[in-house]
Design a protein around this motif. Sequence first.
Motif, PDB file in Angstrom:
ATOM      1  N   TYR B  85       0.852  -1.278  -0.062  1.00 45.93           N
ATOM      2  CA  TYR B  85       0.080   0.301  -0.400  1.00 45.93           C
ATOM      3  C   TYR B  85       0.835   1.350   0.079  1.00 45.93           C
ATOM      4  O   TYR B  85       0.753   2.327  -1.063  1.00 45.93           O
ATOM      5  CB  TYR B  85      -0.788   0.078   1.084  1.00 45.93           C
ATOM      6  CG  TYR B  85      -1.548   1.310   1.553  1.00 45.93           C
ATOM      7  CD1 TYR B  85      -2.740   0.899   1.093  1.00 45.93           C
ATOM      8  CD2 TYR B  85      -1.389   2.577   2.224  1.00 45.93           C
ATOM      9  CE1 TYR B  85      -3.780   2.696   0.856  1.00 45.93           C
ATOM     10  CE2 TYR B  85      -2.045   3.007   2.475  1.00 45.93           C
ATOM     11  CZ  TYR B  85      -3.068   3.812   2.123  1.00 45.93           C
ATOM     12  OH  TYR B  85      -3.861   4.783   1.867  1.00 45.93           O
ATOM     13  N   THR B  86       2.007   0.603   1.309  1.00 50.08           N
ATOM     14  CA  THR B  86       2.657   2.707   0.831  1.00 50.08           C
ATOM     15  C   THR B  86       3.383   2.397  -1.098  1.00 50.08           C
ATOM     16  O   THR B  86       3.449   4.152  -0.746  1.00 50.08           O
ATOM     17  CB  THR B  86       3.903   1.981   2.120  1.00 50.08           C
ATOM     18  OG1 THR B  86       2.950   1.494   3.011  1.00 50.08           O
ATOM     19  CG2 THR B  86       4.695   3.406   2.429  1.00 50.08           C
ATOM     20  N   GLN B  89       1.318   4.304  -2.516  1.00 52.35           N
ATOM     21  CA  GLN B  89       0.738   6.007  -2.334  1.00 52.35           C
ATOM     22  C   GLN B  89       1.872   6.341  -3.210  1.00 52.35           C
ATOM     23  O   GLN B  89       2.071   7.550  -3.721  1.00 52.35           O
ATOM     24  CB  GLN B  89       0.674   5.839  -1.222  1.00 52.35           C
ATOM     25  CG  GLN B  89      -0.287   4.692  -0.959  1.00 52.35           C
ATOM     26  CD  GLN B  89      -2.159   5.961  -1.124  1.00 52.35           C
ATOM     27  OE1 GLN B  89      -1.420   7.548  -1.339  1.00 52.35           O
ATOM     28  NE2 GLN B  89      -3.618   4.992  -1.099  1.00 52.35           N
ATOM     29  N   ALA B 101      -1.674  13.116  -7.634  1.00 52.87           N
ATOM     30  CA  ALA B 101      -2.357  12.329  -6.753  1.00 52.87           C
ATOM     31  C   ALA B 101      -3.676  12.877  -6.562  1.00 52.87           C
ATOM     32  O   ALA B 101      -4.588  11.949  -6.181  1.00 52.87           O
ATOM     33  CB  ALA B 101      -1.417  11.827  -6.739  1.00 52.87           C
ATOM     34  N   GLN B 109      -8.945   4.671  -7.827  1.00 50.18           N
ATOM     35  CA  GLN B 109      -7.761   4.154  -6.545  1.00 50.18           C
ATOM     36  C   GLN B 109      -8.155   2.919  -6.274  1.00 50.18           C
ATOM     37  O   GLN B 109      -7.401   1.965  -6.382  1.00 50.18           O
ATOM     38  CB  GLN B 109      -7.268   5.947  -6.026  1.00 50.18           C
ATOM     39  CG  GLN B 109      -6.095   5.292  -5.754  1.00 50.18           C
ATOM     40  CD  GLN B 109      -6.170   6.544  -4.650  1.00 50.18           C
ATOM     41  OE1 GLN B 109      -7.009   7.450  -4.948  1.00 50.18           O
ATOM     42  NE2 GLN B 109      -4.587   6.575  -3.733  1.00 50.18           N
ATOM     43  N   GLU B 113      -5.969  -0.816  -5.981  1.00 49.67           N
ATOM     44  CA  GLU B 113      -5.342  -1.072  -4.973  1.00 49.67           C
ATOM     45  C   GLU B 113      -5.749  -2.325  -4.655  1.00 49.67           C
ATOM     46  O   GLU B 113      -5.147  -3.104  -4.309  1.00 49.67           O
ATOM     47  CB  GLU B 113      -5.072   0.057  -3.498  1.00 49.67           C
ATOM     48  CG  GLU B 113      -4.655   1.016  -4.265  1.00 49.67           C
ATOM     49  CD  GLU B 113      -4.645   1.923  -2.931  1.00 49.67           C
ATOM     50  OE1 GLU B 113      -4.220   3.610  -3.198  1.00 49.67           O
ATOM     51  OE2 GLU B 113      -5.804   2.172  -1.871  1.00 49.67           O
ATOM     52  N   LEU B 169       2.758  13.021   0.580  1.00 51.50           N
ATOM     53  CA  LEU B 169       2.869  11.954   1.271  1.00 51.50           C
ATOM     54  C   LEU B 169       2.351  11.366   1.904  1.00 51.50           C
ATOM     55  O   LEU B 169       2.135  10.376   2.844  1.00 51.50           O
ATOM     56  CB  LEU B 169       3.933  10.795   0.089  1.00 51.50           C
ATOM     57  CG  LEU B 169       4.340   9.365   0.023  1.00 51.50           C
ATOM     58  CD1 LEU B 169       3.552   8.533  -0.782  1.00 51.50           C
ATOM     59  CD2 LEU B 169       5.271   9.344  -0.870  1.00 51.50           C
ATOM     60  N   ARG B 172      -0.637  11.128   3.568  1.00 52.78           N
ATOM     61  CA  ARG B 172      -1.359   9.692   3.238  1.00 52.78           C
ATOM     62  C   ARG B 172      -1.334   9.042   3.211  1.00 52.78           C
ATOM     63  O   ARG B 172      -1.823   8.032   3.846  1.00 52.78           O
ATOM     64  CB  ARG B 172      -1.379   9.839   2.222  1.00 52.78           C
ATOM     65  CG  ARG B 172      -1.873  11.052   0.741  1.00 52.78           C
ATOM     66  CD  ARG B 172      -1.043  10.583  -0.501  1.00 52.78           C
ATOM     67  NE  ARG B 172      -2.429  10.825  -1.512  1.00 52.78           N
ATOM     68  CZ  ARG B 172      -3.519  10.708  -1.934  1.00 52.78           C
ATOM     69  NH1 ARG B 172      -3.209   9.420  -2.883  1.00 52.78           N
ATOM     70  NH2 ARG B 172      -4.243  11.349  -3.331  1.00 52.78           N
ATOM     71  N   LEU B 173       0.484   8.474   4.262  1.00 52.95           N
ATOM     72  CA  LEU B 173       0.436   7.234   4.800  1.00 52.95           C
ATOM     73  C   LEU B 173       0.594   7.146   6.246  1.00 52.95           C
ATOM     74  O   LEU B 173       0.399   6.358   6.779  1.00 52.95           O
ATOM     75  CB  LEU B 173       1.759   7.530   4.838  1.00 52.95           C
ATOM     76  CG  LEU B 173       2.338   6.521   3.007  1.00 52.95           C
ATOM     77  CD1 LEU B 173       4.206   6.526   3.085  1.00 52.95           C
ATOM     78  CD2 LEU B 173       1.265   5.383   2.445  1.00 52.95           C
TER      79      LEU B 173
END
Lengths: 252, 322
Positions: B85-86, B89, B101, B109, B113, B169, B172-173
Amino acid sequence: MIEIQEVTKSYGGTAVVDRVSLTLPSGGLTSIIGPNGAGKSTLLSIVSRLMPMDTGKVLVDGLDVSRAAGDVLARRLSIMRQDNHITARLSVRDLVAFGRYPYSKGRLTAADAEHIDRSIAYLGLEPYQNRFLDELSGGQRQRAFIAMVLCQDTDYMLFDEPLNNLDIKHAVETMKLLRRLADDFAKTVVVVLHDINFASAYSDRIVAMQGGRLAFEGPPQDMIVPSRLQAIFDVDCRVHAVGDTRLVNYFD
Amino acid sequence: MQADAKRISPSTVLIASAALALLSMIAFMTIGAKGSWSFILSFRGTKLIGMVLVAYAIAVSTVLFQTISGNRVLTPSIIGFDAMYTLLQTVMVFFLGAAGAASVNPQAQFTLETAVMVGLSLLLFRALFSGGSRSLHLLMLVGVILGGLFRSLSSFLQRVLDPNDFIVLQDRLFASFNSIDANLLGIAAAATLAVTFVLWRLSPTFDVLSLGREAAIGLGVDHQRIVTLLLVLIAVLVSVSTALVGPVTFFGLLVASLAWQLTPTASHRFVLPVAVSIAIATLVGGQVVLERLFAFNTALSIVIEFFGGLVFIFLLIRGSAR
C-alpha cells in the motif's frame, strides 16, 4: 480395498517412495515396518492424499484419492498423524467433535453427539472430556486424537506411529484398541510401527519397506524370521516363539 | 483460573463485548452533541461508519490470517500487504505529483489498489503453492522479503521526491481516523459486504482450518482452494482498512490476541464476532476518549496502543499465572 499402483515420490532427485505397488485388502490390521527413512510415513501420507505423488495411482474402494472429492474420501478414510500440533485451545470434546465434520459440516446433530459420546467413552476419556488438550498427558492426548479418528467412523483408518511417546501400558492399550477396531467394527486398520514385536503380536499382515521400496509382505509368521528382519533392518536378531506370538530379540 | 474460565460461557463474552461496542458507538454519537441533530448524524455518522468498517476489516482479516497460518502473532502485514500500500501511494505521488495524485478519483484508486493487492496475494500463492507442508511458511518468508523490497523501493522514491510532494505523501501514509474519505465509504462498504457473504459461506471450514493443513485435508476440506480464497478475501479487507485510514498494523494483532484470550473457546463462531466487537469498542471508544478527554491533542493510535498495551500486558501476566 486400498490399491497402491506404481507410486513414486521424490525430493530433489531422491526417490523417497520408489515404484511401490501394494494391495491392502479390506478388514484386518496391517502393520508397515521398516528402518527410518524407508518411506513408510510418506506412503501413508500419499494414500491419505496429504501429499501429492509424482507418478502412480492410489485407489480406495475404487476411488482415486487424487481426484475424489475431499469430503467423500473423508467419510471413507481417516488418518492420524505423528505430530499433532494444534494452535487452537481445544477441549477433548471439541477435538473429538471434529471427527464429525465430514458428515455434518460443523452443525452437529443428535446422532453426531451420540457418536462423540461413544468415541470418548470407548477411549475412557469421559473424566477429561472438558479439559483442554494442553492440560493432558502425552498418553491422554494421543487417545484424544484416536477418539477423533474413531468418531470420523471411516472404513479405513490409518495411523502413523500411534505408539510414539507412549509408555508400555498405553502402547499395549492402544494396540489392543486398534485390534478391536478391526475385529469388532470390521475396520481396515493400517499402522506404521517401529517396534517389531508390537507388529508381530497384533498384526494380520506385515508390510516391510526399505529404501523407498516394498521389501516384503505377508502374515507375521512369514515376516518375523531372522533372515528377513536382517535384510530389512540390517540387525542381527533371534526370533523366539512364545505361545502363538513370535518375539524378536535384537539386543545382542 | 481454570474454574473461572469454565464459568464464563462464550456467549457471555460475546454479549459483553457486543454491549461494549454498542456503548462506545452510542457514546461517540451523543457525548457533547450540541446543535442540529441532522448535522451531527451526518457528520459523526460518516466517521462512525468508517471506523466500524475499519474495525471489522482489521479484526476479521487478522483473525482469519492467524487461523490459516496457524500462528497467533502474525498479521496480514507479514506478507507485505501494508508495504504494498505504501509503495502504491508513493509511486502515485512520484509519477503524478501531489496535485495529480489528489485529483485521482478515489473510487478508481480504491479499485486499483484492491486489484493490485489481490493480484499480489494470488501471485505469491500461485507461485508457491506447489503442494507440500512447508509452502505456507515459504509464502510468509517470501512475503517478508517482498515487504522489505517494497519498503526499500518506497523509501528510495521518497528520498528523490520533491519535498512538497513528500509532505503530501507523508500525510497520506499516516493512519488517520479523522480524515476518513466519505467518497470511499460506499465502495468500501460494498466490498466488505461482498467479502462477508463469501466468508459466511466458508465459515464452517474455519475451525477445521485451525487444526492445521493435514488434519483439515483429512477431514475433507479442500485446503488449497479455501486458503487461496481466504487470502484473496483478506487482501480485500486489508485494502478496505488501508484505503480508509492508512496502515494500522499493531491494532489487528492487539484485537485478535484479546479475542483469542478472552473467548473461552477456539470456535470462530464466537472468536470472530468478539474480535469485531473489541475492535469497534477500542476504535470508537478510543476516538471518544481522544475527542472528549484529550481534545484532539494526541493521535488515536497512541491512545489505542497505550490502553491496548496495558490490557495486553495484564492478560499476559494473568495467563502466565495459570
